[in-house]
Design a protein around this motif. Structure first.
Motif, short mmCIF file in Angstrom:
data_model
loop_
_atom_site.label_atom_id
_atom_site.label_comp_id
_atom_site.label_asym_id
_atom_site.label_seq_id
_atom_site.Cartn_x
_atom_site.Cartn_y
_atom_site.Cartn_z
N ASP A 198 -3.25 5.34 -2.80
CA ASP A 198 -4.33 6.27 -2.48
C ASP A 198 -4.39 7.41 -3.48
O ASP A 198 -5.45 7.74 -3.99
CB ASP A 198 -4.14 6.82 -1.06
N GLU B 93 -6.92 8.51 -8.13
CA GLU B 93 -7.15 8.17 -6.73
C GLU B 93 -7.62 6.72 -6.62
O GLU B 93 -8.21 6.18 -7.56
CB GLU B 93 -8.19 9.11 -6.11
N ALA B 94 -7.36 6.13 -5.45
CA ALA B 94 -7.82 4.77 -5.14
C ALA B 94 -7.46 3.78 -6.24
O ALA B 94 -8.29 2.98 -6.69
CB ALA B 94 -9.33 4.77 -4.89
N ASN C 72 0.61 5.54 0.17
CA ASN C 72 -0.34 6.61 0.44
C ASN C 72 -0.44 7.60 -0.72
O ASN C 72 -1.54 7.99 -1.10
CB ASN C 72 0.04 7.35 1.73
N ASN D 152 0.85 -1.19 0.00
CA ASN D 152 0.00 0.00 0.00
C ASN D 152 0.88 1.24 0.00
O ASN D 152 1.86 1.32 0.75
CB ASN D 152 -0.90 0.01 1.23
#
Length: 770
Positions: free
Chosen positions: A505, A515-516, A453, A451
């Motif tokens: 993110d 985004e995402a 950010n 992941n």
């Protein structure tokens, strides 16, 4: 009494004279060289080997029992070649006779010059010394004698032992193990010692050359110190120990290595302890100081380099720093412990310039290594560190990029793979974390679930000026060079086995903000797939997949993408860095394939389909209504004011594109607005960057805002508009004259039809009864 004493004295004197006479007779009448044959025969009978004695045998009996041998050689065991097992140029052994009567052994210096020993093990595991040790061995007594008495059938114990020293010169010891495929040697070995007396210190000096065939390494060593051996307490003490080693070979980092070691050592056989203090070592330019302790089969210790200049160490490791390097300080320290099965390093700390880190390592099994630990490197300005190391600092669009870099992780693994339980990596404001598992090092196989950010990739790309310079074509070579085979940059993908997920993110790349973003990646047997990939962007959503097949001579690509409810204008503006050419909210689907490595080859082989549908948007850069107004006014000899906006609004824009070998063809473009209806078709030659596209525009309304009322005269007329030329220099052409002619013709036809209808309408009704 006096007479008795005289008799005793005469008897003793007679005995001494007899002994002296006997010794003299042996020395003058017996020549030991006469017995060479008997000695050689006895050795061959006992060992099956040949003893050659090409030099003289010297023998003295008083006051020293001395044996002096010259040029003696013992043959090797059968099946090990014709060379000698051992030979010596000169050997001298001298023992005092009188002390032997008092059970004391006093030897002079043991002399061995030109000693050569050749040890071998065949491929079947048989060694060339086994036949010498396979005979009957003397049985040890059941219990040691007490009170100084002799053991039954044994020799009387010595009351004292003293050796004048050892003089070993030019010795050679070779070891070849054909079963293991290794060979080592010690040559030119010189060993000298002082007087060897139990419990008293003795000076020792050793030097020589060593070599190894696999790996191929050769060098010299020198060792010295003061050794004290106390048999009673079973204690060995070494003071002022110094060892220096210099070696060269391809297996060594940089091809050369040097070791310098000094220490004070105490070993206690009764307590089974070992202590090395004052340890001072320098290896490959790395200084280390500390101490080692052994007890109960376990070794513990600590080492600390202090602050040192890392440049000699890096040069010794084969990675010398450039001349411009300014880093001059580094440090290393650790505490460790080990036994026969496991080892542990804790309190490990290091520094290199401004970089600092710490960690720990535990090795659970030497036979089948299993290890675990942790590692952390604190935040560092990578730009400064690279500059200090004399390395090129990447030129980035953001000069503050790469000024905060750090890593932290825990790990566990084996010799074949490793697992990072929670990798944490920081790059400026970006933080990556998650597990990574490398199940196999070779060929590589890994899994991950990471992941991130946020990251702005554009910050780390070269600035525009540098990027343009890098993209500039290189000058043609003066003369064509012979073609050389070039490995494909995708070749490593053939062995890659990778599977994992990356979630981001916020991402910015090539000016596009996303985004995402979630990407599922898989690579196996030369095929790389990204399926699926999902994200939110520009008020809409993205879903796509990609497949890269690196098998065969030419890689092939297949891409499927779908955009839903996306603001096309801002997306294109960010992607191209130019003013928006089109705006609106819509859907786009892409399904294309291609092949090749170079961009030109990929474009030439591009095939597939694109479909799009936009709502409530505008085509920027061309105001079709204004063009129509200006053309209409020109025909009437009038002028019109400039338009407020240079765009053509639409309520709906749809179409599809078919791409074949890089040429995109559209035949169903349709755009609608309250004022206009637009239909278009044409082609775009992507390899040659040219457009040839025609649009037919029809005025269907009279709304204001896009020049509606001024175009009332053109209502119902279809007007052709053509765009053509290079992508970066398009030209537009509007054929309004043809449209006016068509409208005039339509008016005439209408009037004629109305007149004919008026003249003949009643008659036609009567004719047909209507």
């Amino acid at each position: 009494m006096n007479k008795a004493l005289k008799i005793v004295a005469i008897v003793l004197l007679g005995a001494v004279l007899v002994v002296v006479a006997a010794v003299a007779a042996v020395l003058f009448l017996v020549d030991p060289n006469d017995y060479k044959g008997e000695i050689a025969a006895a050795v061959e009978q006992k060992t099956g080997r040949t003893l050659a004695m090409d030099g003289d045998i010297g023998l003295t009996l008083f006051p020293w029992l001395a044996l002096d041998l010259q040029k003696v050689a013992l043959s090797d065991a059968p099946g090990f070649g014709e060379g000698p097992f051992a030979k010596v140029e000169r050997a001298e052994l001298r023992v005092k006779l009188m002390p032997l009567l008092e059970k004391r052994l006093e030897m002079d210096t043991l002399v061995l010059h030109g000693l050569e020993v050749n040890l071998q093990r065949r491929a079947d595991g048989v060694a060339n010394w086994e036949d010498l040790t396979a005979g009957d061995k003397a049985k040890a007594p059941v219990s040691a004698p007490s009170g100084g008495e002799e053991a039954a059938g044994g020799a009387p114990p010595l009351a004292a032992l003293a050796i004048g020293g050892v003089d070993l010169r030019g010795a050679t010891v070779r070891w070849r193990d054909r079963a293991a495929g290794v060979a080592y040697s010690l040559e030119g070995v010189d060993l000298t010692t002082g007087k060897l007396v139990p419990g008293e210190p003795v000076e020792l000096s050793l030097s020589g050359r060593f070599a190894s065939e696999a790996p191929k390494v050769a060098g010299q060593l020198r060792f010295g110190g003061r050794i004290t051996v106390d048999p009673a307490s079973q204690q060995v003490k070494a003071e002022g120990l110094k060892l220096t080693v210099g070696a060269d070979g391809e297996a060594l980092p940089g091809g050369h290595a040097e070791l310098a070691l000094a220490a004070e050592v105490v070993a206690d056989g009764l307590k089974q302890t070992f202590d090395a203090t004052g340890l001072d070592m320098k290896l490959l330019g790395l200084p280390l100081r500390g101490e080692l302790h052994g007890a109960g089969g376990r070794l513990t210790g600590q080492l600390d380099s202090g602050t040192f200049d890392p440049r000699p160490l890096l040069a010794g490791l084969g990675s010398p720093l450039p001349e411009g390097a300014t880093v001059s300080s580094a440090s290393l320290s650790a505490e460790f412990s080990a036994d026969s099965a496991a080892a542990e390093v804790k309190g490990f700390k290091f520094s290199l310039g401004e970089l600092n880190g710490e960690g720990a390592l535990k090795l659970d099994d030497f036979a089948k290594p299993r290890y675990s630990g942790r590692f952390q490197a604190g935040y560092v300005d990578l730009r400064k560190l690279l500059a200090a190391l004399g390395q090129a600092v990447p030129e980035t669009a953001d000069p503050k990029a790469m000024t905060k870099v750090g890593v932290r992780t825990t790990f566990e693994g084996t010799a074949s793979g490793v697992k990072l339980a929670n990798l944490e990596f920081a790059l400026d404001e970006s933080y990556l974390h998650g597990p990574v598992r490398v199940s196999r090092f070779s060929p590589p196989a890994a899994e991950f679930d990471l992941n991130l950010n946020q990251i702005d990739i554009d910050r780390y790309l070269p600035p525009p000026a540098a990027a343009d310079a890098a993209a500039a074509p290189a000058p043609a070579p003066a003369a064509p060079a012979a073609a050389q085979p070039v490995a494909s940059p995708l070749a490593p993908l053939l062995a890659l086995d990778l599977a994992g997920k990356l979630a981001i993110d916020k991402l910015k790349a090539a000016g596009v903000s996303v985004e995402a973003l979630t990407v599922h990646l898989k690579a196996k047997d030369g095929v790389v797939t990204v399926d699926p990939a999902d994200a939110r962007l520009y008020e809409g959503s993205y879903h796509g997949s990609m497949r890269l097949d690196a098998r065969g001579g030419e890689p092939r690509f297949h891409i499927e993408k779908s955009l839903q409810g996306v603001r096309i204008g801002p997306l294109l503006r960010d992607l191209t860095g130019q003013e928006e050419k089109i705006d609106g909210r819509g859907n786009v689907s892409i399904n294309v394939s291609s092949a090749g490595l170079e961009p030109a080859a990929i474009t030439r082989s591009l095939d597939g389909d694109i479909r799009f549908s936009l709502r409530n948007g505008a085509v920027k850069g061309v105001n079709v209504a204004q063009l129509l107004r200006e053309a209409s006014a020109k025909l009437k000899g009038k002028s019109v004011p400039a338009a407020d906006t240079n765009q053509t609004d639409f309520t709906e824009l749809t179409g599809s594109v078919r791409i074949d070998k890089g040429v995109a063809v559209n035949r169903d473009l349709s755009a609608k607005s309250p004022l206009l209806r637009l239909a278009g078709e044409g082609s775009a030659d992507l390899p040659n960057q040219r457009l040839d596209y025609g649009v037919k525009v029809a005025v269907v309304g009279t709304l204001r805002g896009q020049g509606g009322e001024e175009l009332k005269d053109l209502e119902g007329v279809t007007i052709p508009l053509r765009a053509s030329g290079p992508f970066n220099d398009l030209s537009y052409k509007l054929d309004l004259g043809q449209a006016v002619k068509e409208k005039a013709k339509a008016k005439i036809e209408k009037k004629v039809n109305e007149k004919l209808k008026g003249q003949f309408g009643d008659k036609l009704k009567g004719l047909f009864g209507k």
